[in-house]
Design a protein around this motif. Structure first.
Motif, PDB file in Angstrom:
ATOM      1  N   HIS A  25       0.837  -1.210   0.000  1.00 59.05           N
ATOM      2  CA  HIS A  25       0.000   0.000   0.000  1.00 59.05           C
ATOM      3  C   HIS A  25       0.872   1.260   0.000  1.00 59.05           C
ATOM      4  CE1 HIS A  25      -3.694   2.274   1.299  1.00 59.05           C
ATOM      5  NE2 HIS A  25      -2.753   3.096   1.760  1.00 59.05           N
ATOM      6  N   GLY A  71      -4.505   2.378  -1.895  1.00 58.00           N
ATOM      7  CA  GLY A  71      -5.581   1.389  -1.766  1.00 58.00           C
ATOM      8  C   GLY A  71      -5.945   0.729  -3.074  1.00 58.00           C
ATOM      9  N   THR A  74      -2.988  -1.639  -4.243  1.00 58.58           N
ATOM     10  CA  THR A  74      -2.930  -2.818  -3.384  1.00 58.58           C
ATOM     11  C   THR A  74      -4.159  -3.690  -3.597  1.00 58.58           C
ATOM     12  OG1 THR A  74      -1.708  -1.517  -1.775  1.00 58.58           O
ATOM     13  CG2 THR A  74      -2.597  -3.617  -1.008  1.00 58.58           C
ATOM     14  N   GLN A 109      -8.921  -2.777   1.124  1.00 64.05           N
ATOM     15  CA  GLN A 109      -8.111  -1.795   0.403  1.00 64.05           C
ATOM     16  C   GLN A 109      -8.989  -0.934  -0.509  1.00 64.05           C
ATOM     17  OE1 GLN A 109      -4.791  -0.995   0.687  1.00 64.05           O
ATOM     18  NE2 GLN A 109      -4.755  -2.370   2.436  1.00 64.05           N
TER      19      GLN A 109
END
Length: 161
Positions: A25, A71, A74, A109
């Motif tokens: 992230h 986010g 990831t 995420q």
């Protein structure tokens, strides 16, 4: 006893994938920041969380893209991993723990990305609501299968006795 083993297997998978997600992230934040010509520093803690601090200010649009990248990037990595594990789960139920844990991390995420970008100082309850949404989605998709998978060994043990 196998019920506990299977439950712990899911929890262990979730902990490992969640712990791995933090540097990925923050790495996506760094990658996006560098694409705008701004370097930065990543800080990671053993608790499974991290921070990214750019060395200088980005433009408002660049800042939003940089914040979304953590986010969304990831989530995309975990989407690919989830697809592979979900494919494997068609052939062996022992992949359910990994597939469901990967899905949960991916969903967390994706739900966290807009909060990170548009409300970076969000109160903890907002982050908790996004996590609960991810848990809800995971439960809707994998809940019944996980319960059946965990309970299947108990049925097998009763047949043996």
């Amino acid at each position: 006893m196998k019920i506990i083993e299977k439950f712990l297997s899911f929890v262990f998978s979730l902990a490992i994938f969640g712990w791995i997600a933090a540097p990925i992230h923050e790495g996506f934040h760094l990658l996006a920041s560098r694409s705008f010509g701004v370097d930065g520093r990543i800080g990671l803690a053993w608790g499974g969380y991290g921070t990214f601090q750019p060395d200088s200010f980005l433009s408002p649009g660049g800042n939003i893209i940089m914040l979304l990248a953590g986010g969304l990037g990831t989530g995309l990595v975990f989407l690919i991993l989830w697809m592979l594990a979900a494919y494997q789960a068609k052939y062996t139920k022992w992949e359910l723990d990994d597939a469901s844990a990967l899905f949960l991390v991916m969903a967390m995420q994706f739900t966290y990305a807009p909060i990170d970008a548009f409300w970076p100082s969000a109160p903890n309850w907002i982050i908790a609501v996004s996590a609960l949404a991810a848990f809800g989605a995971t439960g809707a998709i994998y809940g019944k299968a996980l319960i059946e998978w965990i309970a299947a060994e108990e049925k097998e043990n009763k047949k043996v006795v």
